[in-house]
Design a protein around this motif. Sequence first.
Motif, short mmCIF file in Angstrom:
data_model
loop_
_atom_site.label_atom_id
_atom_site.label_comp_id
_atom_site.label_asym_id
_atom_site.label_seq_id
_atom_site.Cartn_x
_atom_site.Cartn_y
_atom_site.Cartn_z
N VAL A 20 -24.61 52.05 20.06
CA VAL A 20 -24.50 51.20 19.08
C VAL A 20 -25.68 50.76 18.28
N MET A 21 -26.88 50.61 18.91
CA MET A 21 -28.05 50.12 17.95
C MET A 21 -28.55 51.16 17.38
N ASP A 22 -28.11 52.52 17.60
CA ASP A 22 -28.69 53.67 16.77
C ASP A 22 -27.81 53.62 15.67
N ARG A 23 -26.75 53.55 15.62
CA ARG A 23 -25.62 53.66 14.66
C ARG A 23 -25.35 52.67 13.80
N TRP A 24 -25.56 51.41 14.32
CA TRP A 24 -25.44 50.37 13.55
C TRP A 24 -26.37 49.22 13.82
N PRO A 25 -27.70 49.65 13.43
CA PRO A 25 -29.02 48.81 13.43
C PRO A 25 -28.85 47.28 12.64
N ALA A 26 -28.14 47.44 11.84
CA ALA A 26 -27.87 46.22 11.00
C ALA A 26 -27.25 45.27 11.53
N LEU A 27 -26.46 45.54 12.36
CA LEU A 27 -25.80 44.56 13.14
C LEU A 27 -26.28 43.50 13.79
N PHE A 28 -27.62 44.09 14.54
CA PHE A 28 -28.28 42.96 15.49
C PHE A 28 -29.16 42.20 14.62
N SER A 29 -28.74 41.12 13.87
CA SER A 29 -29.52 40.18 13.40
C SER A 29 -28.54 39.03 13.55
N GLN A 30 -29.24 37.83 13.47
CA GLN A 30 -28.33 36.61 13.48
C GLN A 30 -27.57 36.61 12.37
N ARG A 31 -27.87 36.94 11.31
CA ARG A 31 -26.92 36.79 10.00
C ARG A 31 -25.85 37.74 10.19
N GLN A 32 -25.85 38.90 10.48
CA GLN A 32 -24.83 39.77 10.63
C GLN A 32 -23.91 39.65 11.74
N ILE A 33 -24.58 39.08 12.85
CA ILE A 33 -23.58 38.65 14.18
C ILE A 33 -22.82 37.54 13.66
N SER A 34 -23.11 36.68 12.87
CA SER A 34 -22.49 35.47 12.52
C SER A 34 -21.30 35.84 11.61
N ALA A 35 -21.91 36.91 10.80
CA ALA A 35 -20.83 37.39 9.77
C ALA A 35 -19.69 38.18 10.62
N GLU A 36 -20.16 39.03 11.38
CA GLU A 36 -19.11 39.75 11.89
C GLU A 36 -18.06 39.05 12.77
N PHE A 37 -18.74 38.14 13.37
CA PHE A 37 -18.05 37.13 14.27
C PHE A 37 -16.79 36.65 13.26
N SER A 38 -17.24 36.09 12.00
CA SER A 38 -16.42 35.56 11.00
C SER A 38 -15.31 36.61 10.71
N ARG A 39 -15.63 37.79 10.55
CA ARG A 39 -14.67 38.69 10.19
C ARG A 39 -13.46 38.98 11.21
N ILE A 40 -14.04 38.76 12.55
CA ILE A 40 -13.14 39.16 13.70
C ILE A 40 -12.25 37.88 13.98
N VAL A 41 -12.96 36.64 13.97
CA VAL A 41 -12.14 35.48 14.37
C VAL A 41 -11.70 34.73 13.03
N THR A 42 -12.31 34.68 11.99
CA THR A 42 -12.23 33.94 10.77
C THR A 42 -12.82 32.35 11.02
N LYS A 43 -13.88 32.29 11.66
CA LYS A 43 -14.48 31.14 12.16
C LYS A 43 -15.80 31.24 11.76
N ASP A 44 -16.63 30.26 11.40
CA ASP A 44 -18.18 30.29 11.19
C ASP A 44 -18.61 30.08 12.55
N LEU A 45 -19.30 30.96 12.94
CA LEU A 45 -19.81 31.13 14.52
C LEU A 45 -20.77 29.52 14.70
N LEU A 46 -21.82 29.56 13.81
CA LEU A 46 -22.77 28.45 14.36
C LEU A 46 -21.97 26.91 14.08
N GLU A 47 -21.39 26.83 12.98
CA GLU A 47 -20.40 25.66 12.74
C GLU A 47 -19.72 25.45 13.87
N SER A 48 -18.80 26.13 14.28
CA SER A 48 -17.71 25.89 15.28
C SER A 48 -18.24 25.59 16.67
#
Length: 508
Positions: free
Chosen positions: A303-331
């Motif tokens: 996964v890290m080889d194919r999707w390296p952009a995912l592994f940052s605080q910004r993108q993990i928060s964004a991906e979580f919001s796409r999946i759950v429709t909640k803001d990760l840090l705020e909730s």
Amino acid sequence: MSTLLLRVIVSPQEIRRVTLQTIPPSVDELRTTLRNMLGLRGNFILQFEDPDFGNELCNLTDMKDLPTERATLKVLFTEPVSDSTLDTASLSSLTSSIGSPSSGDSPEWPDPFVIPDFSHDVELQLRRANDAYASNGTVMTISKSVKSEILDRLADTISKITAYPSKDHYESVAKALVSKHPCLSEPGSGKGWFCWVFSLRFKMGNYRQRMMAAGCPEVVVNKRKRGEGRSKPIKKSKKGEIHYLPEPPEGQTTVKSEKDRETMLLEVQKRDPDLQLLGELMTATFSQRRQEIIGDEPLISAVMDRWPALFSQRQISAEFSRIVTKDLLESFLDGLDALVPSLLELYKAAAASGRRVTLSSVLNCLQKEDTNQNRRTATLLGLPRYLSEDSSDIIRMCDVHGETLDVIMKGMQLGLLIGHEGPLQDEFPLEVFSVVLVVEEKIILHGISDVSTGFAMLMGAIYCLNLEYPRKMRYSFEFVQRVMMKIQPDQCSARIHGLRNKLLRYLL
């Protein structure tokens, strides 16, 4: 006039054509209809192009103000996605994807469920039967063809929201059906809709077979190959994911998704990558990434080889919001801060009674340095101890002058590595200099500033990578999900339900 043609502007990139066979009597009902048809989430108002003012936009407050036959509406969201702070930067590129989902997204379950219109002949029969029911209480004798039409139409509507509805979902559909068409009530049933629930269950099972034949990703991934054991786990939402396995957006082909992924690989290698471009590419390739992670279950290194952009605080928060429709840090942080006082009181009572001796060391450190950050850390580190869970394989401490990372990470399948300076104070890190996130003995995220943000990122990674909760801390993670972050809060286990009741007594 019996129909209304609408041009609905959800966002500059999302403009939809909608035909209403029946015109809603009120603006609220129009909003509900558009919410279900377009999969809109959050609160919004409607504006329309007023021909009396040169087609300038005006707020829609009365259906009589709409032009006849056709009109242009604009959806104006009143609760945009809040920007994250700390190292997550702004999620402005995500706001449009949450506020205006693509055609492949699944909307949240509507409350109440809106029963769709059936075929013209069935609607005529139901209308006459409803009149008879209102007159003398006679229920309709349902023919096989009418029942089949009703179930097919309901299954089609349900499948646009989720392929795997829960018991509550089935019941809400059955209640709404009998409420709209009382002639369909069951005279031998106390609730009047009990048998409809069973009929819907069987119909959805048959409908999923048709969806699988059509290539629906969420259903295809659940198909067991010949020779596989019956104990193979079903790959479907288990932790309240709304967009668990979405279909690709309209116009996003497999070839285009792969080109976007390759563009992303090049961009992420730059010294100063374009964060906005990365966000747009991550949103466009969301469906492909979910299908790979859920369907193929690759190793974290792949996964890290194919999707390296995912592994940052910004993108993990964004991906979580796409999946759950909640803001990760705020909730996470808002839920944590609301529970810190009552949880600490609960820890003190347990430590004083001698039932949880290990909590004393966590509480003693607050007497030395009682800061807001330390209270958060004490609450999180004390949770598994209060629940009598072993966190040694999930949460580990690392002295900057101590053992090497390889030694400390050995055997860690999922967890946090908390780096601290100086000796621990009763196993509590008073001076945290960095927190890293570990999956399969590999660091996937580093440079996290504090323990509470680290826990939030850990929850985000679990959702983004479709990971199971660590068995030794499953109740702690369940508490964080259902009580702290309020994701599926009504489906707590008995243990977490009991803890929540205790907290309510302290709050009262």
